[in-house]
Enzyme design. Structure first.
Site, PDB file in Angstrom:
ATOM      1  N   GLY A  54      69.361  61.667  95.019  1.00 53.80           N
ATOM      2  CA  GLY A  54      68.489  62.805  95.296  1.00 53.80           C
ATOM      3  C   GLY A  54      67.055  62.308  95.250  1.00 53.80           C
ATOM      4  O   GLY A  54      66.649  61.638  94.294  1.00 53.80           O
ATOM      5  N   ASP A 241      64.920  63.633 102.200  1.00 55.60           N
ATOM      6  CA  ASP A 241      64.621  62.327 101.611  1.00 55.60           C
ATOM      7  C   ASP A 241      63.289  61.785 102.096  1.00 55.60           C
ATOM      8  O   ASP A 241      62.692  60.926 101.451  1.00 55.60           O
ATOM      9  CB  ASP A 241      65.748  61.351 101.917  1.00 55.60           C
ATOM     10  CG  ASP A 241      67.021  61.809 101.242  1.00 55.60           C
ATOM     11  OD1 ASP A 241      67.718  62.667 101.815  1.00 55.60           O
ATOM     12  OD2 ASP A 241      67.288  61.358 100.115  1.00 55.60           O
TER      13      ASP A 241
END
Lengths: 360, 360
Positions: A54, A241
């Site tokens: 993450g 991301d």
């Protein structure tokens, strides 16, 4: 957020005042276990093997990784080497380079003797900032999502991969608005994409929603388009991301397909992310490096057998070659809006400039 | 097609002149085993539990199921009951109702004493017709696909689910053109979607392509959009479970998402299917019943452990609810062309009327 009523974070300083502890996300949903990171190598390995993953959590772990490195060797050479090792651990999430650059800017001017303490303080600051940013994303995103609710049913949200509190330090990015709505008593139901090949939806998103008590249903990645076509989704929300300066959104592989379906069906599609995910140095998402991971992640699957023993099984023929691209880029034209800690903006250079005063 | 050099079909009359034998597709790719169908109940069970699957093979099995039923009881009552039981086994593929209607039209006018032999003859005719149709699809489709080849690399094809020879009696629908090209010496490489939740791509398409020697690479269902965006796919081709009179294509869940990506990236998107898959009685794909299957198919996964033992493991948290829609509808506007045994036509009422002289 809560795990069966007990508040957790994904990363925290260990009680010994030296090490760092993280939830081992490779073992979820089958076991909730904590790993101790004792030095730089542990932090690099935790990022590379996805013990932590993450984008925001990778950034937080890189911040703490620099602190672990400075405790062992605060020299200039090690400062540079530690940053390089962390940045090389994974290529796509820009939060990694962002956290390393931030620590380096603080530490480089200091004498080595002061670096360990300063690095710990900066790592803690990065973590607390991420928590505050994610909470703010929750407030802005809740207002945006709530506008799409229908009177006759709970708000129907589709999300891809895991951009919940497990992907950050707390609250999450895409799921922070969902938790904010749920905690405020707004009925909400989340359609959770399985997210092959690493199953972060099934393993992490379903787990954290269940543990916090948010209603949800797991679906195969193939299903979201059909649900949108038949009117079962009110809004999609995903994390990211890396967002390029033009508003292109790089996120877990498969995000692009859901954004296409949302556009085709008139369903709003949001990306939620903190400032640390925006890469103003890249003019377009086409320039973002896309990680290719080992095909073994696709060719095997891990789960519990009838006795509860966790086993890994091979699901394809013996001789099947696989390819494992980990991310894709959703063009800004398919993104309804970007939600950050500063508010909601158009997915465009102008939109991001409006929130941050910066362009590429 | 060949399994390691030996020609196979998916269904054939047993040597005893009475039963029917099929490949048990629930055991692939881990084992190649044959199941014997001894009566109507076996045929219904084989379709419902997906021992046989794929629209053309479901039709062929229904044809043989009627023959098995007539051998046991050729009465009018059983003729009607057998057809009803077969049609109820699965809702989406129209080939099932097509084969039952075809057998019923042949058998109903006959005295019961003649029905068993006539039903066997008609089942064999349905099977041979399917083989001939699929071979013709291969010829028409090979010409269509070859037009998209680039000089600098093998033709790059993406397919979803399994529409190979395992989905028909032989040759397949979507893969028949691929086999035709490969057997003619045209370099071709297939990107194989895993096709969650039942993994027909990983379990069946990868297996049959490998056994016949066609180069291929397995990918997660999430990957195809990215590959199209970066120019790695020359054409997509899929099968279908039912095509409506307006050219809407119902196929395995997730097909719609790939068609959206193909349209967005300018990649041609073909559906290949025999006449038995076209439902001129339905004006639009929105009227096609979409099967919902047990969520257990999503929540567990079967594969080989380290000792080669086939095991089923639970991959999601204990308390995770799932939803399992088996098909979706791709609007005709996203389909470049439909390939049938009669040729290549636009995905539209006019296109289908041009090949078949029929409209809704």
């Amino acid at each position: 957020m809560n795990v069966d009523g007990v508040p957790w974070r994904t990363i925290w300083p260990a009680a010994n005042g030296r090490d760092v502890e993280v939830i081992d996300q490779t073992l979820l949903p089958h076991a909730l276990k904590v790993q101790t990171l004792r030095g730089l190598d542990d932090a690099v390995r935790a990022i590379a093997t996805m013990i932590v993953r993450g984008a925001p959590l990778i950034g937080a772990t890189a911040g703490w990784g620099m602190a672990l490195a400075m405790q062992d060797d605060p020299s200039d050479a090690h400062l540079i080497a530690a940053g390089a090792a962390l940045v090389a651990a994974r290529p796509t999430a820009v939060n990694l380079a962002w956290a390393v650059a931030r620590q380096t800017a603080v530490l480089a001017p200091l004498p080595p003797s002061e670096r360990a303490a300063a690095a710990r303080a900066e790592a803690a600051a990065i973590v607390e900032e991420d928590v505050a940013w994610c909470a703010a994303i929750g407030r802005h995103g809740a207002a945006a999502l709530k506008a799409h609710a229908r009177a006759d049913r709970p708000l129907q949200i589709l999300t891809h991969c895991n951009a919940g509190w497990l992907a950050a330090v707390d609250h999450g990015t895409a799921l922070s608005p969902v938790y904010a709505l749920h905690d405020a008593g707004v009925p909400v139901h989340v359609w959770v994409d399985e997210t092959r090949p690493r199953n972060q939806g099934a393993s992490l998103t379903a787990w954290e929603l269940a543990r916090h008590g948010v209603p949800h249903t797991l679906i195969a990645d193939n299903v979201g388009g059909h649900l949108m076509r038949i009117g079962r989704i009110d809004a999609c929300i995903v994390g990211s991301d890396r967002v390029a300066a033009n508003g292109d959104v790089c996120n877990k592989i498969g995000t692009y397909l859901k954004a296409l379906a949302a556009a085709d069906c008139g369903v709003p599609f949001y990306a939620a992310l903190p400032a640390s995910t925006i890469d103003f140095d890249l003019a377009s998402g086409d320039l973002i490096p896309i990680e290719e991971r080992d095909a073994g992640e696709l060719l095997t699957m891990t789960g519990r057998d009838g006795e509860g023993v966790v086993r890994t099984v091979a699901i394809a023929p013996h001789d099947t070659p696989g390819a494992n691209f980990a991310f894709d880029v959703t063009p800004a034209r398919l993104v309804t809006a970007i939600i950050t800690e500063r508010g909601v903006c158009a997915a465009s250079a102008a939109g991001l400039a409006g929130l941050y005063g910066r362009t590429a």
